[in-house]
Scaffold this active site. Structure first.
Site, PDB file in Angstrom:
ATOM      1  N   PRO A 154       4.147  31.374  14.247  1.00  0.00           N
ATOM      2  CG  PRO A 154       5.432  33.182  14.945  1.00  0.00           C
ATOM      3  CD  PRO A 154       4.146  32.842  14.248  1.00  0.00           C
ATOM      4  CB  CYS A 155       5.069  26.359  16.484  1.00  0.00           C
ATOM      5  SG  CYS A 155       6.834  25.953  16.271  1.00  0.00           S
ATOM      6  CD  GLN A 156       9.044  30.044  18.141  1.00  0.00           C
ATOM      7  OE1 GLN A 156       7.908  30.301  17.780  1.00  0.00           O
ATOM      8  NE2 GLN A 156      10.098  30.350  17.404  1.00  0.00           N
TER       9      GLN A 156
END
Length: 372
Positions: free
Chosen positions: A79-81
């Protein structure tokens, strides 16, 4: 054909075409149960391990199953959030540290190849390891550089690989040194696929206005809807509130409603709403789509609105709406008949497409390995 594992698998968008280029994903790990269920629907023969990779029991199950299957390829899309420009950009976001678990898996399994994908900001993100701050690329090199060749150019824009979407990603490619391969991106293609080429053949659709009293502005709504559904069950009108539809009806292709002299997005007091310049903006037929995000259902988000066409005899523009799911499939290079489960909600479908890397680009990258 070699066997592989997909970590942070989402619903398996990245691996859509991997079997075509010699990689069979036999194991996958996804933390969110709804997405894991979606994945199992798409890949029923793949072993899905549902749970948090940072949980020791889950991690060890991943390693055990991978060793038993003789996995030689790792695909990891954490995940890149915590890094994304569309997210929080919090340097202390715990999701930034998931790369550590990817490295642990590579060190334990020693696959021939690994592909690690994330937002470009990953290449500038610092994490703390053993009390010291280190950039993620330097961390990967320090931990894996002895055993793996690592690609030099690590930023890829999918529009140069047959994808009608401008999507810049950080992609780190690892080839175990005993393979004698230097795994780099394929050469950029001269041909850029435009939105016109990707979705220009699809029937025009009017938006479904939430407020019933404004629906008479679109007398052809039902006729157009039937034409769309005749093409695909996924080409149907998105729902929007009238205030957003109205401003987009007056907005030309490639432009933002923020530039309109009269019909611009307003607060109750008549002043313009806040937001970035590229919000309330139509796409451009002559260019690839901008990056699709998980907010692709919202007119007020970054350049999400259909390009539209000038309506003859008026100053209005058609298709005052975001893209349909079918249109999203096309600009993501998923097949028109992508096997979406019947139970999947529209928000879930839009979310997973918005978070997936276009699989055609992944296919072309992996094809460079010439796996027999």
């Amino acid at each position: 054909m070699i066997k592989g594992i997909s970590l942070f698998a989402n619903v398996g968008i990245a691996e859509t075409y991997l079997r075509d280029v010699g990689v069979d994903i036999v194991i996958a790990n996804e933390m969110l149960e709804e997405r894991a269920k979606f994945y199992k629907h798409l890949y029923p023969s793949c072993k899905m391990i549902t749970g948090d990779i940072t949980n020791k029991i889950i991690f060890e199950q991943i390693i055990k199953e991978s060793e038993e299957q003789n996995v030689e390829f790792i695909l990891a899309t954490p995940p890149c959030q915590g890094m994304s420009l569309a997210g929080s950009k919090d340097p202390d976001d715990e999701r930034n540290y998931l790369i550590i678990w990817v490295v642990k898996a590579i060190k334990r399994l020693k696959p021939k190849y690994a592909l690690i994908e994330n937002v470009t900001q990953q290449l500038k993100t610092q994490i703390r390891v053993k009390g010291k701050s280190i950039g993620i690329p330097d961390y990967i090199k320090a931990e894996l550089g002895v055993d793996y060749n690592i690609n030099k150019d690590q930023i890829l824009n999918t529009k140069y690989y047959g994808v009608p979407q401008q999507r810049k990603r950080a992609i780190i490619l690892l080839a175990r040194k005993d393979t004698n391969k230097l795994w780099e991106f394929p050469p950029k293609e001269k041909k850029i696929v435009t939105l016109e080429e990707a979705i220009g053949d699809l029937p025009s659709l009017d938006p479904e206005v939430r407020e019933k009293e404004y629906r008479n502005f679109f007398p052809a709504f039902e006729k157009k809807k039937r034409k769309g559904l005749a093409v695909s069950k996924w080409h149907f009108p998105p729902k929007h509130v009238w205030r957003n539809v109205e401003v987009m009806m007056h907005t030309p292709t490639g432009c933002s409603a923020r530039k309109n002299p009269v019909y611009f997005p307003k607060k109750p007091d008549g002043t313009m709403v806040g937001g970035a310049p590229r919000t309330y903006m139509r796409m451009d037929w002559e260019k690839p789509a901008p990056t699709v995000t998980r907010y692709n259902s919202t007119i007020s988000s970054f350049q999400n609105v259909h390009p539209g066409r000038k309506i003859e005899g008026t100053n209005l523009y058609s298709d005052a709406r975001v893209l349909t799911i079918l249109e999203l499939l096309r600009i993501t290079t998923l097949p028109d008949d992508w096997n979406i489960p019947e139970w999947a909600s529209i928000p879930l479908i839009r979310d997973v497409i918005g978070e997936g890397i276009p699989p055609l680009a992944v296919k072309k990258i992996v094809k460079q390995l010439d796996i027999k």
